[in-house]
Design a protein around this motif. Sequence first.
Motif, PDB file in Angstrom:
ATOM      1  N   VAL A   1       5.648  23.553   9.296  1.00 13.66           N
ATOM      2  CA  VAL A   1       4.999  23.905   8.041  1.00 13.66           C
ATOM      3  C   VAL A   1       3.575  24.456   8.228  1.00 13.66           C
ATOM      4  O   VAL A   1       3.170  25.378   7.521  1.00 13.66           O
TER       5      VAL A   1
ATOM      6  N   THR B   1      -5.380  27.421   6.690  1.00 12.22           N
ATOM      7  CA  THR B   1      -4.423  27.024   7.726  1.00 12.22           C
ATOM      8  C   THR B   1      -5.140  26.433   8.929  1.00 12.22           C
ATOM      9  O   THR B   1      -6.317  26.668   9.153  1.00 12.22           O
TER      10      THR B   1
ATOM     11  N   TYR C   1      -5.435  15.689   9.779  1.00 16.70           N
ATOM     12  CA  TYR C   1      -4.125  16.314  10.026  1.00 16.70           C
ATOM     13  C   TYR C   1      -3.202  16.135   8.828  1.00 16.70           C
ATOM     14  O   TYR C   1      -2.531  17.073   8.417  1.00 16.70           O
TER      15      TYR C   1
ATOM     16  N   ARG D   1       5.017  30.828  -3.636  1.00 14.74           N
ATOM     17  CA  ARG D   1       3.731  31.246  -3.093  1.00 14.74           C
ATOM     18  C   ARG D   1       3.626  32.763  -2.974  1.00 14.74           C
ATOM     19  O   ARG D   1       2.590  33.344  -3.213  1.00 14.74           O
TER      20      ARG D   1
ATOM     21  N   VAL E   1      -3.688  29.400   1.741  1.00 15.21           N
ATOM     22  CA  VAL E   1      -3.799  28.099   2.360  1.00 15.21           C
ATOM     23  C   VAL E   1      -4.827  28.149   3.471  1.00 15.21           C
ATOM     24  O   VAL E   1      -4.845  29.089   4.253  1.00 15.21           O
TER      25      VAL E   1
ATOM     26  N   ALA F   1       2.630  28.306   7.169  1.00 17.13           N
ATOM     27  CA  ALA F   1       1.500  28.684   6.322  1.00 17.13           C
ATOM     28  C   ALA F   1       0.736  29.852   6.942  1.00 17.13           C
ATOM     29  O   ALA F   1       0.317  30.776   6.243  1.00 17.13           O
TER      30      ALA F   1
ATOM     31  N   ALA G   1      -4.154  18.616   6.264  1.00 16.22           N
ATOM     32  CA  ALA G   1      -3.742  19.984   6.599  1.00 16.22           C
ATOM     33  C   ALA G   1      -2.242  20.171   6.383  1.00 16.22           C
ATOM     34  O   ALA G   1      -1.783  21.199   5.891  1.00 16.22           O
ATOM     35  N   LEU G   2      -1.491  19.144   6.734  1.00 10.61           N
ATOM     36  CA  LEU G   2      -0.041  19.208   6.592  1.00 10.61           C
ATOM     37  C   LEU G   2       0.327  19.360   5.115  1.00 10.61           C
ATOM     38  O   LEU G   2       1.126  20.229   4.731  1.00 10.61           O
ATOM     39  N   LEU G   3      -0.287  18.541   4.281  1.00  8.74           N
ATOM     40  CA  LEU G   3       0.029  18.590   2.849  1.00  8.74           C
ATOM     41  C   LEU G   3      -0.410  19.908   2.241  1.00  8.74           C
ATOM     42  O   LEU G   3       0.279  20.479   1.393  1.00  8.74           O
ATOM     43  N   GLU G   4      -1.564  20.368   2.685  1.00  3.58           N
ATOM     44  CA  GLU G   4      -2.086  21.641   2.189  1.00  3.58           C
ATOM     45  C   GLU G   4      -1.122  22.783   2.496  1.00  3.58           C
ATOM     46  O   GLU G   4      -0.977  23.729   1.727  1.00  3.58           O
ATOM     47  N   SER G   5      -0.424  22.680   3.620  1.00  2.00           N
ATOM     48  CA  SER G   5       0.432  23.780   4.066  1.00  2.00           C
ATOM     49  C   SER G   5       1.730  23.901   3.278  1.00  2.00           C
ATOM     50  O   SER G   5       2.326  24.965   3.239  1.00  2.00           O
ATOM     51  N   VAL G   6       2.197  22.812   2.686  1.00  2.00           N
ATOM     52  CA  VAL G   6       3.525  22.847   2.053  1.00  2.00           C
ATOM     53  C   VAL G   6       3.505  23.736   0.820  1.00  2.00           C
ATOM     54  O   VAL G   6       2.685  23.531  -0.071  1.00  2.00           O
ATOM     55  N   PRO G   7       4.393  24.720   0.757  1.00  2.00           N
ATOM     56  CA  PRO G   7       4.452  25.531  -0.453  1.00  2.00           C
ATOM     57  C   PRO G   7       5.173  24.786  -1.575  1.00  2.00           C
ATOM     58  O   PRO G   7       6.270  24.287  -1.387  1.00  2.00           O
ATOM     59  N   ARG G   8       4.550  24.662  -2.729  1.00  2.00           N
ATOM     60  CA  ARG G   8       5.130  23.976  -3.875  1.00  2.00           C
ATOM     61  C   ARG G   8       6.014  24.924  -4.664  1.00  2.00           C
ATOM     62  O   ARG G   8       5.646  26.075  -4.868  1.00  2.00           O
TER      63      ARG G   8
END
Lengths: 396, 512
Positions: A237, B382, B360, A270, B380, A241, B363-370
């Motif tokens: 993931v 990244t 970390y 997105r 994001v 991104a 960052a992981l949560l930020e990366s997930v596309p909703r």
Amino acid sequence: MADEILKVRNLTTRFFTEEGQVNAVEGVDFDVRDGEVFGIVGESGSGKSVTALSLIDLVETPGRITEGEVWYRDAELADEHRDSHPEAVDGDYVDVRQLPETTRRWLRGPAFATIFQDPMSSLNPTIPVGEQIAEAVEVQRRARANPRRTRSRTQGYGLGRLLIDSVIPSRNYVSDESHERAVELLDRVGIPDPEQRAEEYPHEFSGGMLQRAMVAQALAGEPDVLIADEPTTALDVTIQAQILNLLTELQEEEDMSVVLITHNLGVIARMCQRVGVMYAGEVVERGSLEDVFENPVHPYTEGLLGSIPDLEDPAPRLSPIEGNVPSLLDSEMGEKCYFADRCPKAMESCLHRIDERDAPSTLDGVDHKVRCVLADREYDESEALDGATAPEVTDD
Amino acid sequence: MTETAPDNADQPGSATDRTAADDADALLEVRSLRKHYQDGGGLLDRVLGREATSVKAVDGIDFDVRRGETLGLVGESGCGKSTTGETLLRLREATGGTVAFDGEEVFDMDDESIASFRRRAQIVFQDPFSSLDPRMTVGAIVAEGMRIHGLPESDPTVATAAELSVGDGIDRMVEVTVADDLDRVIDADDGVARVPVSVRMGEKSPEASVDHDLLGATVEEREADLHVEVTVTGSKGEIRRAKAGRLLERVGLSSDQVDRYPHEFSGGQRQRVGIARALALDPEFIVLDEPVSALDVSVQAQVLNLLDDLQEEFGLTYLFIAHDLSVVRHICDRVAVMYLGKIAELGPTDQIFENPDHPYTKALLESVPRAEVAEQGRRVATLAGDVPSPRNPPSGCRFRTRCPKVIPPEDIEIEQSTFREVMNLRETVEAGSLDPEAVQEVGAQRYREEELPALDGENAAVVDSALEAVADGDHAAAAATLRERFETVCETTEPDATPDASGDVVACHLED
Ligand code: SF4
Ligand code: SF4
């Protein structure tokens, strides 16, 4: 102005297998506008990837495109073919499928480029990455100079090619400028130390870097339309991104249009302005992201959105779509709406072929089309088919 | 944190001190678990003079799985989450550390204990197809574990009873004896396996019957009374087959599918078979290793609901290994986030998702596309670069090569983002991969101004002198110069990953 670079009409692709005729893509219509990302979302077997291959005419036997048009806007090509192939020309548009074979092949690169889930499907493991991209650049360079004598070594990869490639060194026909351009492209897609990395082989690249290299290769022809089939599905993931950011950046700066094919609704949200939802070979709903995600009409779209767990809100229970994807065998598909067997709102009127209908749309100039009787009527319980569950949340 | 829990990260040997109080509700206790692989050392490697290297897939992790909970183990590929699941079940041999299951050390178990452990702890794999033998019927697949363990056995704690119905024409006392092992065939309800028995008048004499293929009833006249005896008549194989059918039904398939082969099922159905197989031995604990990753979302939702129901019905404890954070949020009570063989953060699911503490996790949560309209066009922030190799993981904090919050030394003044760039430069210098020519071409100062435009003062001067060393080809000197000024606690000291009193972990120096 919302001008269309691509207009796909009634695209139909079938596979003629031992078990029978498989209707993989069934009368698909959609447009791709200048500078937009158009998303195609669907589950496995929905026909989304075959649609991608059909756009660029890469369907392999036993599959065949049996019907449909792919109109691509190119005034020059239109002029060139207006007299020789009048049926393939309409104003500034040419129907790629009716153009002569050589022109069609030539279009791969400057018109359409593709990236796939697995970079190794477009990269040769035995040739340094930079060289392969340089080759792509070279091929495009020559194609422009003389569209009739084009050949690309890196497209379509097989054992035969592997043998030929290892016997015939390729340096001979790649110019220095093409090499320089390849390094530029690697830099462009965010590969650090592009000069050094250009010398390395694909296996020396990480998954994310390979994906970038494949994007660089696709950019070699400065395409108008980039077709990206599950480009981030194999990636973690945080790397996904990065690649999504890169695609957005390139799409804006290079002024490309992108057809993004994925099963991931988050990636669609997105990236895309407009989206088509595929089910059993058909586009069952298409429209703006707002319409499809917030005002879905087709029960399949609703079901799909209800199936995904929400990152922000742990709902105690998911509302899955019951049952499994239907068979795409022509002999088993029948005449009714393909979703009828799983649809909680199936009615009497769903028992025949359903055409695309207009549904209310929230954005001016963006149609909202749905292949469902509910586009212009309400669900009526008294007409419910046997076996169809009430539209409430199912709770087994 | 360090006051309340023993710091034993570096001493796997002493890692077993547990107190009864803090693990009262723990079914599984994992301490300093390590799994290293030897990589290389093959013939080609020897010819080329390459040494075998050790891949530190799991490198010292501590956590409990509490009775009845679902603990999520998340992270990106190569973080060691699947290896953890397989190692703690003893499917792979651990390199170090301990695992206790219900208080008993798994790695020290004798044959008898391990057999019981293998019944009580099961696993469901990601790919339902490759984990099911294609030549076996699904009935045989589900029943295989029972066969290996000589099941079904009677549970001595379960009582048996009959529900008698007496037909017309029988006016005598009827006494029923039910075999003790009836629970092998009939599932117990509240500790009692009940069987309906009826006695009615046959042509000449009274007849008894039970409505069950695997049971039989005989009737005997004893003086004035009738005596009915219910026994198990089915063979073990028949009993297993019947149980396999019931399990298939329980997971949403149909019992008459027992004779079908795996290839006749869809992916979602095969995963249901995998779940039925895991349930066959009445386990308490199941490792679910990416159980829905290969499934389409609509089918995935069905399987997640099923797992939820089964947990409640059978009181199961799950270790749920996954990379999909939305799925983890949905199903887990607590979550452990892994990075490069270590646990970065562990805590209750809501806390991890709503207030993550570790950079970390953030960052992981930020990366997930909703999957929502508001996601459209979201850019994001990244993480830079790739995950480093587990062959040679970074010293100190494993995340330091990508961490946007990497901590600058106290005595220098520098912007956070600039410090990150300096650390990236150090990384390439230490790896010897900065091209001296690239620096020579423009000169050290110009190079620094281009690559690190925000750097100034003494920081800039130090970087310049290091770059001059690089231009001279002396990477070692350059690395030393940079290290002297910019060395961070994140590289010198490993953050504490020992769970605190409530079992939580935030392995980051920002939390010290
Ligand atoms: S046409 Fe009928 S069966 Fe098909 S999706 Fe719409 S309501 Fe359901
Ligand atoms: S210890 Fe340092 S490098 Fe590691 S996560 Fe915390 S701030 Fe980042």
